[in-house]
Every structure is written in structure tokens, then in C-alpha cells.
Design a protein around this motif. Structure first.
Motif, PDB file in Angstrom:
ATOM      1  N   MET A   3       0.628  -1.249   0.391  1.00  0.00           N
ATOM      2  CA  MET A   3       0.358  -0.189   0.473  1.00  0.00           C
ATOM      3  C   MET A   3       0.946   1.133   0.204  1.00  0.00           C
ATOM      4  O   MET A   3       0.907   2.127  -0.529  1.00  0.00           O
ATOM      5  N   ARG A   6       2.180   1.784  -3.044  1.00  0.00           N
ATOM      6  CA  ARG A   6       1.623   2.261  -4.246  1.00  0.00           C
ATOM      7  C   ARG A   6       0.990   3.890  -4.300  1.00  0.00           C
ATOM      8  O   ARG A   6       1.289   5.123  -4.867  1.00  0.00           O
ATOM      9  N   VAL A   7       0.962   4.106  -2.307  1.00  0.00           N
ATOM     10  CA  VAL A   7       0.669   5.675  -2.420  1.00  0.00           C
ATOM     11  C   VAL A   7       2.093   6.866  -3.041  1.00  0.00           C
ATOM     12  O   VAL A   7       1.591   7.594  -3.825  1.00  0.00           O
ATOM     13  N   ASN A  10       2.256   6.931  -6.635  1.00  0.00           N
ATOM     14  CA  ASN A  10       1.124   8.073  -7.109  1.00  0.00           C
ATOM     15  C   ASN A  10       1.730   9.676  -6.552  1.00  0.00           C
ATOM     16  O   ASN A  10       1.392   9.658  -7.513  1.00  0.00           O
ATOM     17  N   LYS A  13       3.960   9.849  -9.573  1.00  0.00           N
ATOM     18  CA  LYS A  13       3.045   9.872 -10.687  1.00  0.00           C
ATOM     19  C   LYS A  13       2.852  12.141 -10.755  1.00  0.00           C
ATOM     20  O   LYS A  13       2.692  12.434 -11.817  1.00  0.00           O
ATOM     21  N   GLN A  14       2.157  11.914  -9.845  1.00  0.00           N
ATOM     22  CA  GLN A  14       1.710  13.885  -9.608  1.00  0.00           C
ATOM     23  C   GLN A  14       2.865  14.421  -9.739  1.00  0.00           C
ATOM     24  O   GLN A  14       1.670  15.517 -10.651  1.00  0.00           O
ATOM     25  N   ARG A  21       2.019  20.074 -15.888  1.00  0.00           N
ATOM     26  CA  ARG A  21       0.867  20.872 -15.733  1.00  0.00           C
ATOM     27  C   ARG A  21       1.133  22.756 -15.278  1.00  0.00           C
ATOM     28  O   ARG A  21       0.727  23.544 -16.077  1.00  0.00           O
ATOM     29  N   ALA A 213      -6.072  12.420   2.828  1.00  0.00           N
ATOM     30  CA  ALA A 213      -4.069  12.398   2.289  1.00  0.00           C
ATOM     31  C   ALA A 213      -4.653  13.193   3.711  1.00  0.00           C
ATOM     32  O   ALA A 213      -4.522  14.519   4.241  1.00  0.00           O
ATOM     33  N   TYR A 217       1.172  12.807   2.315  1.00  0.00           N
ATOM     34  CA  TYR A 217       0.793  13.178   0.084  1.00  0.00           C
ATOM     35  C   TYR A 217       0.799  14.160  -0.466  1.00  0.00           C
ATOM     36  O   TYR A 217       0.822  13.791  -1.570  1.00  0.00           O
TER      37      TYR A 217
END
Lengths: 300, 231
Positions: A3, A6-7, A10, A13-14, A21, A213, A217
């Protein structure tokens, strides 16, 4: 564990998404980081070159020449040579007779050497050239040399080297000061850039908090964004400094040697250090800038 | 499930927002929180979400004392509570599907689990067809259903709705209430702050009324209440 992984994925990726952006805003960060690093590079090369000059000058000057009185027998000379060799810090002693001295002088004067032809008597003195193991022994040795019987005069270049060292130190301090100021400025710029993006995403951050969150995070992607900006900025500046210096080196090095009998630091020696230093500083500035700008935001 | 015990909340400027609140909500209940604006409903919700600390008293959520917790722990407490707001609070640059999946990503759910659960929840709020739309392409009612889907996708034991129908026309509001009732029917405890008199009167659920920071009424199958207290 899976877990957490994965966090973490994430978050990374962000971070990349966020960088893409905010690429407009990122351009400001990237160019400020690479500008700082380029100036840093120039200062660094300057410092290294000066170090080089000092070092080379030191090896040229870490010899002492003693001039001898004229009417010495060969026994006297052997005596003197033994006494010198007994002193601490002496690497080698070479006798230079006044005739040899004149020869060297003639070679040095080249075309004008005919002027020396007219001398009725050799005006030079016999001398010993003493190579020291290190320039620091000079201070102890010189007074002892002066009192040896038959020694007329002692010459060495401590003064010049001292002055050089002082100047080199000043330049080093000034360089470090300039670099420090520039690093602070670019942290400020980065933190402002990130602050703008954070403000524009305040709503998003707020929503993330309500959904549960963690601060890590929320913070993570911004820090990764900052690190990426720093990384890109440092790569840019590494390229510019590397190619720029190589060009400068090729066009200037030989001329400089003729002028000052000093070589520049070779670019191939520099590139590895510059890469490590630039990436470390660039990434550091990026991460620190993000952390500074986020600090106030997360205390809700 | 939720218990307030002699809870006071004073803000820094000496405003007494809540006074001596005693309230117990059991698992599976549906509770309306009513009262005029500024009565203290929002403060009560903020205390549950750990946006504010109580000045005195004790708050228990899900058998856990949350009166005083380290700020590091707050996100984990919030994962026990789904929240729905009057203004929906969706991420504008993400699709409906992504908005819901987002809540699962944050807690590190398995991608397989996300792919399974998000469509399920979206079909529950009747939005399967709009999964790839962006929030600004949806009506207010649809947006609110997305936010409900997001609030329940991690299956929290408690759902807090802060005036969820406040921005919606009456008919759409009833759609939302149907969805909330269905969620409540599956065992989720719901606390809903509202000004919607009709809804409260027709639903006949437990009603808790707050007036000037005090709990003045706690009634099973209650109505919105007398006009004087609610103005």
C-alpha cells in the motif's frame, strides 16, 4: 507495505504531472536555478584556476638560493654543503658555479647575450640551489643558512607566496559569499514559484485533506516538482558550463601560458566535479524551495 | 458511533460557539442537524472533522477518543468519515471517474480494487454514463452525486453532509435524499446539517436542533421545529 509503495508511486506520478501542468511557471524556476549554477560554475572555475596558479607558483618558488663569498676552497664548499644537507626539510642541494650561472644567463638573454661578452670578469657569485621538501621549512632554514660561514646572501620567495596565498584566500571567500547569496536568492525564487502553484491549487489541497490525504501525500508531489525543476536547471547549466569552458580553454590556454606561465584546469578534470556539485545544489534548491513554500499551507 | 460529552467550543475571539453539548449517535442512525445560520452546526461538524479542537469535553468517534489528537493522526481519522459539502468541492480538472478514484488513491488502494469499486459506486448514484465527463459538464444534482460517491467509496462508517441540498432545486434535492437514504439503508451512519424544512418534515428521522450554541431539542421522528426557534 504494498500500500505504501502504491502511495509513493502515486506521489511521484503526480509530481511529474504537476511539473507538466505548471511548465510555464516552471520555466522561471528552471532558468533561475540554471542562472545561479552557471554563475557558480564561473566562480568555481575562477577559484580552481587561482588555486592552480598558487600551487604552481609554490613549486616554482620552494627553492632557496644562497650566494657564496668568492674566495672559498673546495674544502670550505664541501663543509657548507654538508651543513646544508643536515638541516631539516632540505630535499636536495645543487651547486651552481658562477660560470654556470653566466651560461644560464646568456641563454636567457638570447639575442642580447652579446652584451655579456664584454664583461672582463664574471660578476656573479657561486651559489647553491636548495630544494625544500615544503615551503613551510623556509622560515626555519633561512636564518640558519645565513649564519653558515662563507654564505654571503640568501634569497627566497616567501613574501611573494604569502601575498599570493592571502589574495587566493580573499578570492575564495568572496566566491563562497557570492555563491551563498545566489543560492538563497534562487531558493526564494523557487519557493515563490511553488507558492503560486500551491495557491492556485489550494482548493485541490483542501479537498485532498478532507478526503484524508496525509501531509506527506499532499507535500510529496510539490517537492518532487521542485526537485525536477532543480534537476533540469542543473543539467542545462552543466551543459552550458561544460561546452563554454571547453571552448574557452581551447582558445585561451596556450596564450595564457605564454603570458603567465600557468595552465587552466583541464575541462575533462572539471566535468565530473561540476556535474556532482551542480546536481546536488540544483536538487537541493528545488526541494528546499518547495518545503519552504509549503510549510505555512499545511497547518489546517 | 459518535459521542459528544459536555463539549464546549470557544473561539479565540471569545465567541462561544457551542455550550455543553451532549449527543450520542448510534451506528446506522440518520440524524438531521438543524438550527439557524450561526447556531453552531458548522462548528459541531468541524469538531468531528478535527478542523477545530474542542475547548472542553470529550468527543468519541468510532470507539476512538478524538478529543485531542496529534495533527499527524488527523488524516487517518478523516478516513473514517465521508464528507459532502453544499458546494460539492470536486476537482475541476479531473473526470467524474477520476474524482472518485482519487479518494481511493490517497489511501493507497489496489488499482484492481479501484477499478472494481469506482464503477460500482457510480452506478449506485446513477452516474455510470457520466464517468468520463468533467464536473463542469454536469448539473448541480449530478455533481453532488459525484461528491457523495467520492465520500462513500472508501466505505467510511460515518457520512457527514453539510447542507448537501443547499444549492439544489427541490426536485433534485429529493434525488440526493434518496441516494443518502439508500446509503443509510446499507448501514452507514449519516449526520446531515440542513435548512431544508420540507425534507426534514417528510423524512421523519431523528432531529437534533442547536440554538445559540446549545442543544435545545433531540427528537426521534421529529420535524423541522417551531418557527421561533429556527429563525
Amino acid at each position: 507495505m504494498a500500500m505504501r509503495l502504491r502511495v509513493f508511486k502515486n506521489i511521484i506520478k503526480q509530481g511529474f504531472q504537476g511539473m507538466w501542468r505548471n511548465r510555464g511557471m516552471g520555466l522561471a524556476s528552471i532558468s533561475s536555478i540554471s542562472a545561479v549554477l552557471m554563475i557558480l560554475g564561473v566562480v568555481l572555475i575562477l577559484i580552481l584556476t587561482i588555486n592552480n596558479v598558487v600551487l604552481e607558483t609554490k613549486t616554482k618558488f620552494d627553492e632557496i638560493q644562497i650566494y657564496l663569498e668568492d674566495d672559498l676552497t673546495s674544502v670550505d664548499l664541501d663543509n657548507i654543503e654538508d651543513k646544508i644537507k643536515d638541516l631539516e626539510g632540505v630535499l636536495s642541494v645543487v651547486f651552481l658555479s658562477k660560470d654556470q650561472g653566466l651560461e644560464i644567463m646568456k641563454e636567457g638573454w638570447e639575442e642580447e647575450s652579446y652584451l655579456l661578452e664584454g664583461l672582463e670578469e664574471n660578476p656573479l657569485q657561486n651559489s647553491y640551489i636548495i630544494q625544500l621538501r615544503d615551503i613551510k621549512y623556509a622560515e626555519d632554514i633561512v636564518p640558519k643558512l645565513k649564519v653558515i660561514k662563507g654564505v654571503d646572501d640568501v634569497k627566497y620567495y616567501q613574501d611573494i607566496i604569502d601575498k599570493l596565498l592571502v589574495i587566493a584566500n580573499y578570492i575564495r571567500f568572496a566566491g563562497i559569499g557570492v555563491i551563498g547569496a545566489l543560492v538563497l536568492i534562487s531558493i526564494f525564487i523557487i519557493s515563490n514559484t511553488i507558492k503560486i502553484t500551491v495557491t492556485s491549487r489550494k482548493r485541490e489541497i483542501n479537498i485532498m485533506k478532507y478526503v484524508g490525504a496525509t501531509n506527506g501525500y499532499i507535500r510529496g508531489p510539490f517537492i518532487i516538482e521542485g526537485i525536477l525543476f532543480g534537476l533540469i536547471g542543473s543539467i542545462l547549466s552543466i551543459a552550458v558550463i561544460n561546452y563554454g569552458y571547453e571552448y574557452f580553454f581551447k582558445s585561451v590556454n596556450d596564450k595564457l601560458y605564454l603570458l603567465l606561465t600557468v595552465y587552466l584546469v583541464s575541462p575533462s578534470l572539471l566535468i565530473k566535479d561540476i556535474t556532482i556539485i551542480f546536481v546536488a545544489i540544483g536538487v537541493g534548491i528545488g526541494a528546499l524551495g518547495s518545503i519552504v513554500s509549503l510549510k505555512r499551507f499545511l497547518n489546517v | 458511533m459518535i459521542r459528544f460529552q459536555k463539549v464546549d467550543k470557544e473561539y479565540d475571539n471569545n465567541v462561544k460557539a457551542l455550550l455543553n453539548i451532549d449527543l450520542s449517535i448510534h451506528k446506522g442512525e440518520f440524524v438531521f442537524l438543524v438550527g439557524s445560520s450561526g447556531a453552531g452546526k458548522s462548528t459541531l461538524i468541524k469538531l468531528l472533522l478535527k478542523e477545530e479542537e474542542p475547548t472542553r469535553g470529550q468527543i468519541v468517534l468510532n470507539n476512538m477518543d478524538i478529543t485531542k489528537v496529534k495533527s499527524r493522526r488527523i488524516p487517518y481519522i478523516r478516513r473514517n468519515i465521508g464528507v459532502v459539502f453544499q458546494d460539492f468541492r470536486l476537482l475541476p480538472n479531473r473526470t467524474v471517474y477520476e474524482n472518485v478514484a482519487f479518494a481511493m488513491e490517497i489511501v493507497g488502494a489496489h488499482p484492481k480494487e479501484i477499478r472494481r469499486k469506482v464503477p460500482m459506486v457510480l452506478s449506485m448514484v446513477d452516474l455510470s454514463r457520466k464517468a468520463s465527463n468533467f464536473p463542469d459538464q454536469l448539473s448541480g444534482g449530478e455533481q453532488q452525486r459525484v461528491s457523495i460517491a467520492r465520500a462513500i467509496v472508501n466505505s467510511p462508517p460515518v457520512l457527514i453532509a453539510d447542507e448537501p441540498t443547499g444549492n439544489l432545486d427541490p426536485e433534485t434535492a429529493w434525488d440526493i435524499m434518496r441516494v443518502l437514504s439508500e446509503i443509510n439503508g446499507r448501514g452507514t451512519t449519516i449526520l446531515m446539517a440542513t435548512h431544508a424544512k420540507d425534507i426534514v418534515n417528510i423524512m421523519k428521522k431523528r432531529v437534533v436542533e442547536i440554538h445559540e450554541g446549545r442543544l435545545i431539542r433531540d427528537e426521534q421522528k421529529g420535524g423541522y421545529g417551531n418557527e421561533i426557534a429556527s429563525i
